[in-house]
Every structure is written in structure tokens, then in C-alpha cells.
Design an enzyme around this catalytic site. Structure first.
Site, PDB file in Angstrom:
ATOM      1  N   TYR A 193       3.640 -46.040 -25.794  1.00 39.16           N
ATOM      2  CA  TYR A 193       2.352 -46.177 -26.495  1.00 39.16           C
ATOM      3  C   TYR A 193       2.538 -46.728 -27.910  1.00 39.16           C
ATOM      4  O   TYR A 193       1.575 -47.117 -28.565  1.00 39.16           O
ATOM      5  CB  TYR A 193       1.582 -44.843 -26.517  1.00 39.16           C
ATOM      6  CG  TYR A 193       1.303 -44.283 -25.126  1.00 39.16           C
ATOM      7  CD1 TYR A 193       1.408 -45.092 -23.994  1.00 39.16           C
ATOM      8  CD2 TYR A 193       0.953 -42.948 -24.940  1.00 39.16           C
ATOM      9  CE1 TYR A 193       1.172 -44.583 -22.714  1.00 39.16           C
ATOM     10  CE2 TYR A 193       0.714 -42.438 -23.662  1.00 39.16           C
ATOM     11  CZ  TYR A 193       0.831 -43.264 -22.564  1.00 39.16           C
ATOM     12  OH  TYR A 193       0.594 -42.757 -21.302  1.00 39.16           O
ATOM     13  N   ASP A 227      -0.728 -35.935 -25.151  1.00 39.21           N
ATOM     14  CA  ASP A 227       0.041 -36.672 -24.155  1.00 39.21           C
ATOM     15  C   ASP A 227       0.476 -38.019 -24.718  1.00 39.21           C
ATOM     16  O   ASP A 227      -0.307 -38.964 -24.761  1.00 39.21           O
ATOM     17  CB  ASP A 227      -0.813 -36.877 -22.898  1.00 39.21           C
ATOM     18  CG  ASP A 227      -0.025 -37.592 -21.815  1.00 39.21           C
ATOM     19  OD1 ASP A 227       0.815 -36.937 -21.191  1.00 39.21           O
ATOM     20  OD2 ASP A 227      -0.207 -38.815 -21.644  1.00 39.21           O
ATOM     21  N   LYS A 273       7.205 -39.407 -22.846  1.00 37.97           N
ATOM     22  CA  LYS A 273       7.662 -39.984 -21.565  1.00 37.97           C
ATOM     23  C   LYS A 273       8.791 -40.982 -21.773  1.00 37.97           C
ATOM     24  O   LYS A 273       8.778 -41.759 -22.727  1.00 37.97           O
ATOM     25  CB  LYS A 273       6.493 -40.686 -20.856  1.00 37.97           C
ATOM     26  CG  LYS A 273       5.264 -39.818 -20.686  1.00 37.97           C
ATOM     27  CD  LYS A 273       4.172 -40.487 -19.878  1.00 37.97           C
ATOM     28  CE  LYS A 273       2.858 -39.730 -20.018  1.00 37.97           C
ATOM     29  NZ  LYS A 273       2.067 -40.155 -21.183  1.00 37.97           N
ATOM     30  N   HIS A 275       8.303 -41.821 -17.045  1.00 42.48           N
ATOM     31  CA  HIS A 275       6.985 -42.484 -17.077  1.00 42.48           C
ATOM     32  C   HIS A 275       6.666 -43.190 -15.755  1.00 42.48           C
ATOM     33  O   HIS A 275       5.561 -43.056 -15.226  1.00 42.48           O
ATOM     34  CB  HIS A 275       6.951 -43.474 -18.246  1.00 42.48           C
ATOM     35  CG  HIS A 275       5.592 -43.766 -18.752  1.00 42.48           C
ATOM     36  ND1 HIS A 275       5.324 -44.057 -20.073  1.00 42.48           N
ATOM     37  CD2 HIS A 275       4.388 -43.832 -18.134  1.00 42.48           C
ATOM     38  CE1 HIS A 275       4.040 -44.273 -20.225  1.00 42.48           C
ATOM     39  NE2 HIS A 275       3.448 -44.160 -19.059  1.00 42.48           N
TER      40      HIS A 275
HETATM   41  P1  NAD Z   1      -9.624 -42.207 -20.176  1.00 42.91           P
HETATM   42  O1  NAD Z   1     -10.028 -42.185 -18.756  1.00 42.91           O
HETATM   43  O2  NAD Z   1      -9.338 -40.965 -20.902  1.00 42.91           O
HETATM   44  O3  NAD Z   1     -10.653 -43.014 -21.058  1.00 42.91           O
HETATM   45  C1  NAD Z   1     -11.165 -44.267 -20.664  1.00 42.91           C
HETATM   46  C2  NAD Z   1     -12.186 -44.761 -21.653  1.00 42.91           C
HETATM   47  O4  NAD Z   1     -13.292 -43.871 -21.698  1.00 42.91           O
HETATM   48  C3  NAD Z   1     -11.671 -44.863 -23.071  1.00 42.91           C
HETATM   49  O5  NAD Z   1     -11.973 -46.132 -23.538  1.00 42.91           O
HETATM   50  C4  NAD Z   1     -12.428 -43.808 -23.850  1.00 42.91           C
HETATM   51  O6  NAD Z   1     -12.713 -44.216 -25.157  1.00 42.91           O
HETATM   52  C5  NAD Z   1     -13.678 -43.620 -23.052  1.00 42.91           C
HETATM   53  N1  NAD Z   1     -14.215 -42.253 -23.126  1.00 42.91           N
HETATM   54  C6  NAD Z   1     -13.517 -41.104 -23.306  1.00 42.91           C
HETATM   55  N2  NAD Z   1     -14.341 -40.035 -23.279  1.00 42.91           N
HETATM   56  C7  NAD Z   1     -15.593 -40.529 -23.073  1.00 42.91           C
HETATM   57  C8  NAD Z   1     -16.865 -39.916 -22.941  1.00 42.91           C
HETATM   58  N3  NAD Z   1     -17.007 -38.604 -23.010  1.00 42.91           N
HETATM   59  N4  NAD Z   1     -17.932 -40.705 -22.741  1.00 42.91           N
HETATM   60  C9  NAD Z   1     -17.795 -42.048 -22.645  1.00 42.91           C
HETATM   61  N5  NAD Z   1     -16.605 -42.703 -22.763  1.00 42.91           N
HETATM   62  C10 NAD Z   1     -15.517 -41.939 -22.974  1.00 42.91           C
HETATM   63  O7  NAD Z   1      -8.428 -43.204 -20.159  1.00 42.91           O
HETATM   64  P2  NAD Z   1      -6.926 -43.309 -20.286  1.00 42.91           P
HETATM   65  O8  NAD Z   1      -6.620 -43.454 -21.741  1.00 42.91           O
HETATM   66  O9  NAD Z   1      -6.550 -44.357 -19.318  1.00 42.91           O
HETATM   67  O10 NAD Z   1      -6.274 -41.962 -19.741  1.00 42.91           O
HETATM   68  C11 NAD Z   1      -6.132 -40.819 -20.539  1.00 42.91           C
HETATM   69  C12 NAD Z   1      -4.693 -40.589 -20.969  1.00 42.91           C
HETATM   70  O11 NAD Z   1      -3.850 -40.478 -19.830  1.00 42.91           O
HETATM   71  C13 NAD Z   1      -4.040 -41.728 -21.765  1.00 42.91           C
HETATM   72  O12 NAD Z   1      -4.478 -41.773 -23.100  1.00 42.91           O
HETATM   73  C14 NAD Z   1      -2.580 -41.386 -21.597  1.00 42.91           C
HETATM   74  O13 NAD Z   1      -2.203 -40.332 -22.459  1.00 42.91           O
HETATM   75  C15 NAD Z   1      -2.547 -40.934 -20.145  1.00 42.91           C
HETATM   76  N6  NAD Z   1      -2.175 -42.040 -19.233  1.00 42.91           N
HETATM   77  C16 NAD Z   1      -0.959 -41.962 -18.632  1.00 42.91           C
HETATM   78  C17 NAD Z   1      -0.543 -42.967 -17.784  1.00 42.91           C
HETATM   79  C18 NAD Z   1       0.791 -42.871 -17.097  1.00 42.91           C
HETATM   80  O14 NAD Z   1       1.275 -43.884 -16.570  1.00 42.91           O
HETATM   81  N7  NAD Z   1       1.403 -41.716 -17.062  1.00 42.91           N
HETATM   82  C19 NAD Z   1      -1.374 -44.072 -17.545  1.00 42.91           C
HETATM   83  C20 NAD Z   1      -2.622 -44.114 -18.151  1.00 42.91           C
HETATM   84  C21 NAD Z   1      -3.013 -43.078 -18.986  1.00 42.91           C
END
Ligand code: NAD
Length: 322
Positions: free
Chosen positions: A49, A44, A78, A111
Site C-alpha cells: 500500500y 489492515d 502483509k 498477501h
Molecule cells: P471498500 O469495499 O472498503 O471500499 C470501497 C469504496 O467504498 C471506497 O472508495 C470507499 O471510499 C467507499 N466507501 C466506504 N464506506 C462507504 C460508505 N459507508 N458509503 C459509501 N461509500 C463507502 O474497499 P477496499 O479498500 O477494496 O477494501 C477494504 C480493505 O480491504 C482495503 O483498504 C485493504 O485494507 C483490504 N484489501 C485487501 C486486499 C488483499 O489482497 N488482501 C485487496 C483489497 C483490499
């Protein structure tokens, strides 16, 4: 390949994928390569990004090494709001494709709703929210139906297999469904136990729109921005209910959170740079939570949203995004 979700476009989307937000440029190619090696097939990404070139390098290396073929991958990008004017959509998509080194995206999303004034990529890329690169938010007058008509042209041109939206609420979706020739195949939204979005999910189910959850671990992703309402909450991985369910099912709290979302029918796209955690996150559909446990997580809903533009900037103009 793990479980997939059938999109209204007829294409299959993996239910568990890998998020690319805040994956830094220096490690991004290796992270993508390692994630493919760990078994991820959906990535994604987004213009915003700022790492699409490096993501593409990771993909190219994995294909070259024979880990995977392009057809086995599902790649999302996006469209950023400054490219929502009708004539800017295709060039923006083509720029992202060129950065990735791809001929098509499996899914191309708007987006955020709310067109902003065009910023020439020669001036600044990715452009971010501000017209001047600092503080100025400048609207474009383009309405969503114009942007969507341009998104629709990407499909017959072979630039995107499926098209969809992100950060849209119910009313805008209802409106789109009245003019769309190609209905949005997917909606990507913030979704975690503090923001359960019951009604929006019901609408999408009724209209055949697949939903992808982002920021599945809730406040964890937003602490680095110093959001007070993220700091004030119990981290979901340490929450009593989530940790007790982790004990009950012999899983990690993260896997409970991802399974809750996937059992609600959503796709998830967690992000991590740690290889062992990549496998753990991917392994979140091989067990089932009982309905009573799903319900108790859903009951944590507090209607708390982190990823809204007005949270990032102290400008009185950001209300246009909600
Ligand atoms: P996430 O919820 O995936 O991760 C949050 C944090 O948790 C990160 O710092 C990560 O290192 C940590 N983490 C991941 N797996 C873990 C585990 N098993 N144990 C402990 N910690 C862990 O956060 P995100 O990046 O906000 O969301 C995921 C993806 O969604 C993004 O990378 C992006 O591709 C997408 N996203 C899209 C939008 C949008 O506006 N469309 C906005 C935010 C995120």
C-alpha cells in the site's frame, strides 16, 4: 471494544477494522488518527500500500495523545510476493515494522500466493508486481511450504503474534494444513454479494481459520481501474434488494452489506476518509438481519472476482496468479 473473533493462535481480533489500501500518503496519518478517534482498533495495512510510514505516524500520534495504547490496537501487515523466498520473509517483515514504528504485528499475512523474483528494496519499494517496475513478471521457484516455514519463525521471535494468508483458495489451504506447524490463523479474501465464497468459508470454519472480507462493497473499489465487469454491475449501494433492506432496518446500504458479512462470521475492514462514514461503518454489528434477508443477499452470488492480478495487467504471464 466491539465484537472480536478468537484466532487459533489464542489472540482476539476485532471483527470490524479499517482498511488502508489506496489511502493516499498525504492524508494517511490523519486518516488513521481520525479512525482511532472514531473507535477503530484494527488496521489492515500492507507493504504494497506504500503508506506504512504514514500509518505509523497516525498510530504514534494517537498513542502520544492518550487515545489508545499499542496493546489495544490490532495491526495487520502483509508480505509481498517478491519477498516469499525463505530468507527474505523476516527482513520484509522487519522493514514493514520499522516503517510502522512497531515492535510486532498482531497479524502478518502472505498477501498473495505465488513467489516472484526478489526485488531489493534499495531498487524499488514497494516493489509492485513487475520485476523491472514496468511489465516483466518473473517467477521465483520458492514453493509455499518454504515461505510458510519462514513465516512461522516470526512468531517465536515476537515479530508477529499471529500469521495467516490472503487470496488463497481451498486447495492451497488444504496443502498448507498438511505441513504447517503453526496453521494459518486467518484468511483474508475478496467477499461481497457478487462473490460469496460459500465453500471456502465452510472449509475455514471446519479448520478454525478466521476469515476477513475485503472489498465488502464489491465493484465500488475497482471502478477507478476501469474494470469493465465492475462498471457493468449495479453498484451494491444502489441495488434494489440492499436499499430495500436498508429501509426495512433503518440503516445505510453500506451497513447492510457489512452486517451481512459479519453475521456470516467474517471480520470486515472497510475504508473511507470521511469521518462520519467511519463511524457508520464501525457501527455495523449492533443490529441483526433476519435469516431470510441474509439468505436473499447470499443468493446474489455471481462468482465475480475483481481483485485478481490478471485483471490489472495485459500480460500473458499473470495467469500464474489465477
Ligand atoms: P471498500 O469495499 O472498503 O471500499 C470501497 C469504496 O467504498 C471506497 O472508495 C470507499 O471510499 C467507499 N466507501 C466506504 N464506506 C462507504 C460508505 N459507508 N458509503 C459509501 N461509500 C463507502 O474497499 P477496499 O479498500 O477494496 O477494501 C477494504 C480493505 O480491504 C482495503 O483498504 C485493504 O485494507 C483490504 N484489501 C485487501 C486486499 C488483499 O489482497 N488482501 C485487496 C483489497 C483490499
Amino acid at each position: 471494544m466491539g465484537p472480536t473473533i478468537k484466532l487459533s493462535s489464542g489472540h482476539e481480533m476485532p471483527q470490524v477494522g479499517f482498511g488502508l489500501w489506496k489511502v493516499d500518503n498525504a492524508t494517511c496519518a490523519d486518516t488513521v488518527y481520525n479512525a482511532i478517534k472514531a473507535g477503530y482498533r484494527l488496521f489492515d495495512g500492507a507493504c504494497d500500500y506504500g503508506n506504512e510510514k504514514e500509518c505509523g505516524e497516525g498510530v504514534a500520534r494517537a498513542i502520544k495523545d492518550g487515545l489508545v495504547t499499542r496493546e489495544e490496537l490490532f495491526i495487520t501487515s502483509k508480505l509481498w510476493p517478491v519477498f516469499e523466498d525463505g530468507d527474505k520473509v523476516e527482513p520484509a517483515c522487519r522493514r514493514s515494522l520499522a516503517d510502522w514504528g512497531l515492535e510486532y504485528f498482531d497479524l502478518y499475512l502472505i498477501h498473495f500466493p505465488g513467489a516472484l523474483k526478489y526485488v531489493d528494496p534499495a531498487v524499488r519499494y514497494p516493489p509492485g508486481w513487475h520485476y523491472d517496475g514496468k511489465s516483466e513478471i518473473v517467477k521465483s521457484s520458492t514453493p509455499m511450504h518454504v515461505t510458510w516455514a519462514s513465516m512461522e519463525t516470526l512468531v517465536p521471535k515476537g515479530l508477529a503474534k499471529s500469521i495467516g494468508v490472503s487470496n488463497f483458495q481451498a486447495q492451497l489451504l488444504y496443502d498448507m494444513l498438511r505441513y504447517a506447524k503453526i496453521p494459518p490463523a486467518a484468511l483474508q479474501i475478496e467477499h461481497h454479494p457478487y462473490l460469496v465464497q460459500k465453500e471456502l468459508l465452510a472449509l475455514c470454519k471446519a479448520e478454525g481459520i478466521a476469515v476477513t472480507a475485503y472489498s465488502s462493497f464489491g465493484p465500488a473499489s475497482f471502478l477507478e481501474f476501469g474494470f469493465k465487469h465492475a462498471e457493468a454491475l449495479v453498484p451494491l449501494m444502489k441495488d434494489d434488494l440492499i436499499t430495500s433492506l436498508a429501509g426495512k432496518y433503518g440503516k445505510q446500504p453500506s451497513q447492510i452489506l457489512l452486517r451481512w458479512a459479519t453475521q456470516r462470521g467474517l471480520a470486515v475492514i472497510p475504508k473511507t476518509s470521511r469521518v462520519e462514514v467511519m463511524s457508520q461503518n464501525l457501527d455495523c454489528t449492533g443490529f441483526d438481519l433476519e435469516q431470510v434477508d441474509l439468505d436473499s443477499i447470499t443468493d446474489k452470488d455471481a462468482g465475480i472476482r475483481f481483485n485478481q492480478p490478471s485483471n490489472y495487467f495485459s500480460t500473458d504471464k499473470m495467469w500464474i496468479f489465477g
